[in-house]
Design a protein around this motif. Structure first.
Motif, PDB file in Angstrom:
ATOM      1  N   UNK A 179       0.800  -1.211   0.000  1.00  9.87           N
ATOM      2  CA  UNK A 179       0.000   0.000   0.000  1.00  9.87           C
ATOM      3  C   UNK A 179       0.833   1.261   0.000  1.00  9.87           C
ATOM      4  N   UNK A 180       2.058   1.164   0.492  1.00 12.92           N
ATOM      5  CA  UNK A 180       2.940   2.318   0.510  1.00 12.92           C
ATOM      6  C   UNK A 180       3.375   2.768  -0.868  1.00 12.92           C
ATOM      7  N   UNK A 181       3.155   1.920  -1.879  1.00 11.92           N
ATOM      8  CA  UNK A 181       3.537   2.281  -3.236  1.00 11.92           C
ATOM      9  C   UNK A 181       2.636   3.365  -3.809  1.00 11.92           C
ATOM     10  N   UNK A 182       1.422   3.484  -3.285  1.00 13.20           N
ATOM     11  CA  UNK A 182       0.521   4.479  -3.855  1.00 13.20           C
ATOM     12  C   UNK A 182       0.017   5.492  -2.833  1.00 13.20           C
ATOM     13  N   UNK A 183       0.341   5.295  -1.552  1.00  7.32           N
ATOM     14  CA  UNK A 183      -0.245   6.166  -0.540  1.00  7.32           C
ATOM     15  C   UNK A 183       0.743   6.461   0.571  1.00  7.32           C
ATOM     16  N   UNK A 184       0.886   7.737   0.894  1.00  8.23           N
ATOM     17  CA  UNK A 184       1.657   8.184   2.049  1.00  8.23           C
ATOM     18  C   UNK A 184       0.682   8.721   3.085  1.00  8.23           C
ATOM     19  N   UNK A 185       0.786   8.326   4.348  1.00  9.80           N
ATOM     20  CA  UNK A 185      -0.159   8.804   5.367  1.00  9.80           C
ATOM     21  C   UNK A 185      -0.325  10.320   5.323  1.00  9.80           C
ATOM     22  N   UNK A 186      -1.559  10.763   5.471  1.00 12.09           N
ATOM     23  CA  UNK A 186      -1.870  12.179   5.332  1.00 12.09           C
ATOM     24  C   UNK A 186      -1.075  13.053   6.294  1.00 12.09           C
ATOM     25  N   UNK A 187      -0.852  12.548   7.506  1.00 16.83           N
ATOM     26  CA  UNK A 187      -0.116  13.345   8.493  1.00 16.83           C
ATOM     27  C   UNK A 187       1.310  13.617   8.031  1.00 16.83           C
ATOM     28  N   UNK A 188       1.927  12.628   7.360  1.00 16.40           N
ATOM     29  CA  UNK A 188       3.292  12.796   6.853  1.00 16.40           C
ATOM     30  C   UNK A 188       3.304  13.809   5.708  1.00 16.40           C
ATOM     31  N   UNK A 189       2.347  13.665   4.803  1.00 11.81           N
ATOM     32  CA  UNK A 189       2.256  14.578   3.665  1.00 11.81           C
ATOM     33  C   UNK A 189       2.030  16.013   4.149  1.00 11.81           C
ATOM     34  N   UNK A 190       1.129  16.159   5.097  1.00  9.90           N
ATOM     35  CA  UNK A 190       0.819  17.485   5.623  1.00  9.90           C
ATOM     36  C   UNK A 190       2.053  18.119   6.268  1.00  9.90           C
ATOM     37  N   UNK A 191       2.816  17.318   7.010  1.00 12.25           N
ATOM     38  CA  UNK A 191       4.030  17.826   7.644  1.00 12.25           C
ATOM     39  C   UNK A 191       5.023  18.335   6.606  1.00 12.25           C
ATOM     40  N   UNK A 192       5.253  17.557   5.547  1.00 11.23           N
ATOM     41  CA  UNK A 192       6.196  17.964   4.514  1.00 11.23           C
ATOM     42  C   UNK A 192       5.761  19.263   3.844  1.00 11.23           C
ATOM     43  N   UNK A 193       4.472  19.345   3.515  1.00 13.29           N
ATOM     44  CA  UNK A 193       3.973  20.538   2.837  1.00 13.29           C
ATOM     45  C   UNK A 193       4.052  21.762   3.748  1.00 13.29           C
ATOM     46  N   UNK A 194       3.713  21.592   5.015  1.00 13.86           N
ATOM     47  CA  UNK A 194       3.793  22.704   5.956  1.00 13.86           C
ATOM     48  C   UNK A 194       5.247  23.157   6.144  1.00 13.86           C
ATOM     49  N   UNK A 195       6.178  22.226   6.091  1.00 16.33           N
ATOM     50  CA  UNK A 195       7.597  22.580   6.188  1.00 16.33           C
ATOM     51  C   UNK A 195       8.052  23.402   4.988  1.00 16.33           C
ATOM     52  N   UNK A 196       7.598  23.007   3.805  1.00 13.03           N
ATOM     53  CA  UNK A 196       8.088  23.640   2.579  1.00 13.03           C
ATOM     54  C   UNK A 196       7.357  24.929   2.225  1.00 13.03           C
ATOM     55  N   UNK A 197       6.081  25.037   2.621  1.00  8.40           N
ATOM     56  CA  UNK A 197       5.267  26.214   2.320  1.00  8.40           C
ATOM     57  C   UNK A 197       5.278  26.555   0.824  1.00  8.40           C
ATOM     58  N   UNK A 198       4.700  25.711  -0.013  1.00  4.33           N
ATOM     59  CA  UNK A 198       4.716  25.945  -1.460  1.00  4.33           C
ATOM     60  C   UNK A 198       3.673  26.980  -1.892  1.00  4.33           C
ATOM     61  N   UNK A 199       3.950  28.253  -1.623  1.00  6.56           N
ATOM     62  CA  UNK A 199       2.982  29.306  -1.918  1.00  6.56           C
ATOM     63  C   UNK A 199       2.804  29.518  -3.424  1.00  6.56           C
ATOM     64  N   UNK A 200       3.861  29.339  -4.198  1.00  5.49           N
ATOM     65  CA  UNK A 200       3.743  29.484  -5.641  1.00  5.49           C
ATOM     66  C   UNK A 200       4.954  28.869  -6.316  1.00  5.49           C
ATOM     67  N   UNK A 201       4.788  28.502  -7.578  1.00  4.15           N
ATOM     68  CA  UNK A 201       5.890  27.932  -8.337  1.00  4.15           C
ATOM     69  C   UNK A 201       5.607  26.517  -8.815  1.00  4.15           C
ATOM     70  N   UNK A 202       6.674  25.793  -9.098  1.00  4.01           N
ATOM     71  CA  UNK A 202       6.582  24.428  -9.624  1.00  4.01           C
ATOM     72  C   UNK A 202       6.802  23.422  -8.505  1.00  4.01           C
ATOM     73  N   UNK A 203       5.835  22.525  -8.345  1.00  2.00           N
ATOM     74  CA  UNK A 203       5.914  21.471  -7.331  1.00  2.00           C
ATOM     75  C   UNK A 203       6.130  20.146  -8.048  1.00  2.00           C
TER      76      UNK A 203
END
Length: 364
Positions: A179-203
């Protein structure tokens, strides 16, 4: 004196739906059943969305005066998928108890792809298989038909997002390690995004699975909408006005999940690519220099064709070339290579391989 009854806590709709849908699984394993259920959820959403606009076009009031509700271009102009008659939920619901419902759904998916170029080759067409009981399909259609997903009220409450995200997570748990091949736990994803703060640009996510990094980036933008001071007129168009997403996936069925996941949220997935070789042997975005790389690559992959890539131009920092028997450091160098000079990467790797690392190219 009789004892007071304990108050029962009402379960969220996504949990109720999962419990009911999982009971209908019978002899199918989670990996197969996942595409059956999520494909129907997708179909219900776009059908609800279509029906709502169809009624407005049919009424012909205000901006819709003189509109033709059967013209696909009317729907494209509103960024709504056109759903032909044979694919509309009401039509399929009326046929749910027939022995041909599997073929009817496959035909519906084909018809939708023909009228919506962005979905070509994406939708599942496995409903007519012999081992898939038509009664099971009928039960799923009845079950999913009990909830509104694509009308304006449901969109405002993000009913679809909650259901789809919950189902992806539950299927990942049911499949275990795979299952890890298609899904990363939401809490982990949220942490990464909050760390990076992708306000604009290419993700960029070069191992994008079902697209969770992109979805969470959109949620981040929406949560900070006041920052943009009217850059976009509508909240549902804000993300695409400030961010563009790039992705790659080597598993075709997972890539299809990703394309559906993004389509449901109106995220442009034209730069989310699939090939069987994967990011190392066949980089789908060789010239991309991203503002943000957000990724959760496979851990400790020993079969990544490292011996074939000893002199690859991406290996420019750290251990050069990266170890042929483990892809962890190759992934890190792949991320760095695709960052622009001021870019930042956030990724998850196995313990001892910069797990949970945030990398800023400018300062490293």
């Amino acid at each position: 004196m009789p004892k007071a009854k304990k108050a029962t806590k009402e379960q969220p709709i996504e949990q109720v739906l999962w419990s009911a849908a999982d009971k209908l699984r019978k002899n199918l394993d989670a990996a197969e059943y996942k595409h059956i259920v999520l494909g129907l959820i997708f179909l219900k959403y776009i059908s609800d969305n279509f029906d709502e606009l169809y009624c407005k076009l049919e009424a012909g009031e205000g901006d819709y005066a003189g509109a033709d509700p059967n013209d696909p271009y009317e729907y494209r102009a509103e960024n709504v998928f056109y759903v032909p008659q044979v694919a509309r939920w009401r039509y399929l619901s009326d046929r749910a108890k027939t022995g041909t419902i599997g073929k009817d759904i496959d035909d519906a998916m084909d018809a939708i792809e023909k009228d919506n170029a962005s979905l070509k080759g994406v939708l599942p067409k496995e409903y007519a298989k012999e081992k898939l009981d038509s009664q099971l399909l009928g039960g799923l259609i009845d079950l999913i038909g009990t909830i509104a997903l694509g009308d304006s009220i449901s969109r405002a409450n993000d009913v679809l997002g909650k259901v789809y995200e919950y189902f992806l997570g539950q299927f990942a748990l049911a499949e275990g390690k795979k299952g890890g091949q298609f899904y990363t736990p939401q809490s982990v994803v949220q942490l990464l995004v909050e760390m990076l703060e992708p306000y604009e640009g290419r993700v960029f996510d070069p191992c994008c699975g079902s697209g969770g990094m992109f979805v969470q980036s959109e949620k981040f933008i929406e949560a900070h909408a006041d920052r943009y001071n009217g850059k976009a007129r509508e909240i549902d168009k804000l993300f695409e006005s400030v961010v563009s997403v790039y992705g790659q996936e080597s598993n075709q069925t997972t890539w299809r999940l990703c394309k559906m996941n993004l389509a449901l949220r109106g995220i442009d997935s034209s730069n989310v690519r699939w090939n069987t070789e994967g990011s190392f042997l066949n980089d789908a975005h060789p010239d991309l220099k991203a503002d943000y790389v957000i990724a959760n690559p496979p851990f400790n992959d020993s079969d990544w064709s490292g011996e074939m890539l000893r002199t690859d131009g991406r290996w420019q920092s750290g251990e050069v070339p990266p170890p042929a028997g483990n892809a962890n450091y190759a992934w890190i160098q792949h991320f760095i290579y695709h960052l622009n000079p001021k870019g930042t990467a956030g990724f998850v790797l196995a313990k001892g391989s910069h797990e949970g690392t945030k990398y800023n190219k400018q300062n490293n």
